[in-house]
Write a protein that holds these residues in place. Structure first.
Motif, PDB file in Angstrom:
ATOM      1  N   ASP A   1       0.820  -1.208   0.000  1.00  0.00           N
ATOM      2  CA  ASP A   1       0.000   0.000   0.000  1.00  0.00           C
ATOM      3  C   ASP A   1       0.855   1.260   0.000  1.00  0.00           C
ATOM      4  O   ASP A   1       0.442   2.300  -0.502  1.00  0.00           O
ATOM      5  CB  ASP A   1      -0.922   0.003   1.214  1.00  0.00           C
ATOM      6  N   GLU A   2       2.062   1.174   0.580  1.00  0.00           N
ATOM      7  CA  GLU A   2       2.949   2.336   0.640  1.00  0.00           C
ATOM      8  C   GLU A   2       3.805   2.469  -0.610  1.00  0.00           C
ATOM      9  O   GLU A   2       4.418   3.509  -0.837  1.00  0.00           O
ATOM     10  CB  GLU A   2       3.857   2.230   1.871  1.00  0.00           C
ATOM     11  N   ALA A   3       3.879   1.430  -1.421  1.00  0.00           N
ATOM     12  CA  ALA A   3       4.718   1.442  -2.619  1.00  0.00           C
ATOM     13  C   ALA A   3       4.210   2.470  -3.629  1.00  0.00           C
ATOM     14  O   ALA A   3       3.031   2.772  -3.695  1.00  0.00           O
ATOM     15  CB  ALA A   3       4.739   0.052  -3.247  1.00  0.00           C
ATOM     16  N   GLY A   4       5.146   3.000  -4.404  1.00  0.00           N
ATOM     17  CA  GLY A   4       4.795   3.927  -5.474  1.00  0.00           C
ATOM     18  C   GLY A   4       4.997   5.381  -5.127  1.00  0.00           C
ATOM     19  O   GLY A   4       5.012   6.241  -6.006  1.00  0.00           O
ATOM     20  N   GLN A   5       5.170   5.699  -3.846  1.00  0.00           N
ATOM     21  CA  GLN A   5       5.353   7.095  -3.457  1.00  0.00           C
ATOM     22  C   GLN A   5       6.830   7.450  -3.392  1.00  0.00           C
ATOM     23  O   GLN A   5       7.688   6.591  -3.221  1.00  0.00           O
ATOM     24  CB  GLN A   5       4.682   7.384  -2.122  1.00  0.00           C
ATOM     25  N   ARG A   6       7.114   8.730  -3.531  1.00  0.00           N
ATOM     26  CA  ARG A   6       8.489   9.204  -3.443  1.00  0.00           C
ATOM     27  C   ARG A   6       8.991   9.077  -2.009  1.00  0.00           C
ATOM     28  O   ARG A   6       8.230   9.193  -1.060  1.00  0.00           O
ATOM     29  CB  ARG A   6       8.568  10.658  -3.887  1.00  0.00           C
TER      30      ARG A   6
ATOM     31  N   LYS B   1      11.369   6.298  -6.048  1.00  0.00           N
ATOM     32  CA  LYS B   1      10.031   5.720  -5.880  1.00  0.00           C
ATOM     33  C   LYS B   1      10.150   4.396  -5.113  1.00  0.00           C
ATOM     34  O   LYS B   1      10.804   3.460  -5.572  1.00  0.00           O
ATOM     35  CB  LYS B   1       9.366   5.477  -7.242  1.00  0.00           C
TER      36      LYS B   1
ATOM     37  N   VAL C   1       9.314   0.776  -3.564  1.00  0.00           N
ATOM     38  CA  VAL C   1       8.626  -0.424  -4.048  1.00  0.00           C
ATOM     39  C   VAL C   1       8.362  -1.336  -2.851  1.00  0.00           C
ATOM     40  O   VAL C   1       9.012  -1.230  -1.810  1.00  0.00           O
ATOM     41  CB  VAL C   1       9.451  -1.169  -5.124  1.00  0.00           C
TER      42      VAL C   1
ATOM     43  N   ARG D   1      -2.799   4.203   0.210  1.00  0.00           N
ATOM     44  CA  ARG D   1      -2.305   4.665  -1.084  1.00  0.00           C
ATOM     45  C   ARG D   1      -3.143   4.098  -2.223  1.00  0.00           C
ATOM     46  O   ARG D   1      -3.393   4.772  -3.219  1.00  0.00           O
ATOM     47  CB  ARG D   1      -0.831   4.278  -1.252  1.00  0.00           C
ATOM     48  N   SER D   2      -3.586   2.847  -2.103  1.00  0.00           N
ATOM     49  CA  SER D   2      -4.419   2.257  -3.152  1.00  0.00           C
ATOM     50  C   SER D   2      -5.734   3.021  -3.295  1.00  0.00           C
ATOM     51  O   SER D   2      -6.245   3.205  -4.407  1.00  0.00           O
ATOM     52  CB  SER D   2      -4.698   0.790  -2.828  1.00  0.00           C
TER      53      SER D   2
ATOM     54  N   ARG E   1      -5.096   6.288  -5.195  1.00  0.00           N
ATOM     55  CA  ARG E   1      -4.983   6.082  -6.646  1.00  0.00           C
ATOM     56  C   ARG E   1      -6.361   5.932  -7.291  1.00  0.00           C
ATOM     57  O   ARG E   1      -6.639   6.502  -8.354  1.00  0.00           O
ATOM     58  CB  ARG E   1      -4.119   4.850  -6.939  1.00  0.00           C
TER      59      ARG E   1
END
Length: 320
Positions: free
Chosen positions: A16-21, A59, A61, A157-158, A161
Motif C-alpha cells: 500500500d505504501e509502494a509507489g510514493q516518493r 520511488k 517499491v 495509497r491504493s 490512486r
C-alpha cells in the motif's frame, strides 16, 4: 535545551505504501520534523533504502527496507507543534464520515489544506499529528484556504490512486454554494472560459480568463435570490485553481467576501449580515467508494456565519 534522540528504525515498505516518493514518505512518517532536515539526512546518506543511498525522488517499491536514523528534534520545536495541535484539535468535531479507507472532513474557512507558501502547518499536517498511529493520510483534492466544506482524505495509497482516477475521469461531482453580487441570469447554466494562472513576485497566485489558458467549465444553478445578491450552486467540471471565483467574476457577479477577485463595495453592503469571510462552501461531494463500490454523497452543513448571513438577507429589506 534538551534533545530527543529516537533509535534507528528499519521499516519494510508495504504494498500500500509502494509507489510514493521517498521524500513524501519521510514527510508523513517524521511528523513535526522540518522539511529542510529531512532533505539533509537523505542527502548525507543517513536515510538508506536496502542499505544503499538514494535520492529524495526515489520511488519506493514493496518490500524495500528504509533505514531511518535517529532524528534530533529540539524540545522547543516539539512545544511549538503542541501549540499548533491545540488550535486544530477541533478538527475532530468536523469529521463527516470515516471508515478504514477514507475520511471526509468539513474543512473550516481560514485554514490551509497543507503547509507551504509561508505556512508550515495545514489540515493534512494537523490530521497526521492528531492521528500519529495512521500509516497513511493524503489529500485527495484541495480547497482554497478561505473556502470551507467537504474535503476528502485517503487512508491508503491504493484508495488515493482509485479516487484520483475518478477525478481524472470526471466521475466525482463537487457542488459548492456561493453568494454572488447582483442577479445571476437564469439562462446562464454553464461557463466555459479558459483560465491562465500567474504567479506574482511575492508568490501569490492570480488567475485570469485568457484564451491561451487551460479549458475550464463550471455549471451553475440559482438556489435563492435576494435584492442585491444571488445564492448559486456551482459545480466545477474541471478543477482549475480559483475556478469558481474567477468564472463568477468573469460573468460580472463576484463572490461575497472575496479579497482577491471580489467587489469591495458589495462586501461593505453585506457587513450588516455579519459576513467576514469568503462565501464559498463545498456543500456536497458525490463519488464511488473505492473499496465497496457503492455510490456515496457526503454533505457539509454551512457554518454559523454563513447561515446567519442568509438568515439576515431573508429577514431584512435585502430580501427580494
Amino acid at each position: 535545551m534538551k534533545i530527543k534522540d529516537p533509535s534507528v528504525q528499519l521499516i519494510s515498505i508495504s504494498a500500500d505504501e509502494a509507489g510514493q516518493r521517498l521524500d513524501n514518505f519521510l514527510l508523513a512518517r517524521l511528523k513535526g520534523v522540518p522539511k529542510s532536515l529531512i532533505y539533509r539526512i537523505v542527502r548525507k546518506g543517513e536515510v538508506r533504502v536496502n542499505k544503499g543511498r538514494v535520492k529524495p525522488e526515489y520511488k519506493l517499491v514493496a518490500a524495500d527496507i528504509v533505514r531511518l536514523p535517529p532524528v534530533r528534534v529540539a524540545e522547543r520545536e516539539t512545544m511549538q507543534l503542541s501549540t499548533k495541535l491545540d488550535k486544530v484539535a477541533l478538527l475532530a468535531d468536523c469529521i463527516l464520515f470515516e471508515d478504514e479507507y477514507l475520511l471526509v472532513l468539513n474543512k473550516p474557512s481560514g485554514i490551509a489544506v497543507h503547509g507551504g507558501s509561508g505556512l508550515d502547518f495545514g489540515i493534512i499536517e494537523a490530521l497526521r499529528a492528531l492521528r500519529p498511529e495512521a500509516r497513511f493520510l493524503e489529500l485527495v483534492h484541495r480547497l482554497d484556504r478561505d473556502t470551507s466544506g467537504v474535503l476528502l482524505i485517503a487512508k491508503k495509497r491504493s484508495v488515493l490512486r482509485l479516487l484520483h482516477q475518478q477525478l481524472r475521469l470526471k466521475n466525482m461531482q463537487k457542488d459548492y454554494l456561493a453568494l454572488v453580487r447582483g442577479q445571476w441570469p437564469s439562462h446562464c447554466k454553464a461557463i466555459q472560459a479558459p483560465l491562465l494562472k500567474n504567479i506574482l513576485q511575492g508568490g501569490e497566485r492570480v488567475v485570469k480568463v485568457n484564451s491561451v489558458g487551460k479549458p475550464s467549465e463550471t455549471r451553475f444553478k440559482v438556489e435563492e435570490r435576494f435584492a442585491q445578491a444571488t445564492l448559486v450552486k456551482a459545480s466545477p467540471i474541471t478543477g482549475r485553481t480559483h475556478q469558481i471565483r474567477v468564472h463568477t467574476l468573469h460573468m460580472g457577479h463576484p463572490i461575497a467576501g472575496d479579497n482577491r477577485y471580489g467587489d469591495r463595495e458589495f462586501d461593505l453592503e453585506l457587513q450588516g449580515s455579519g459576513l467576514r469571510r469568503l462565501f464559498l462552501h463545498a456543500s456536497a461531494l458525490c463519488f464511488e467508494h473505492p473499496h465497496l463500490g457503492t455510490s456515496m454523497r457526503v454533505e457539509a452543513p454551512l457554518d454559523d456565519q454563513l447561515r446567519y448571513c442568509l438568515q439576515i438577507l431573508r429577514k431584512t429589506s435585502l430580501f427580494l
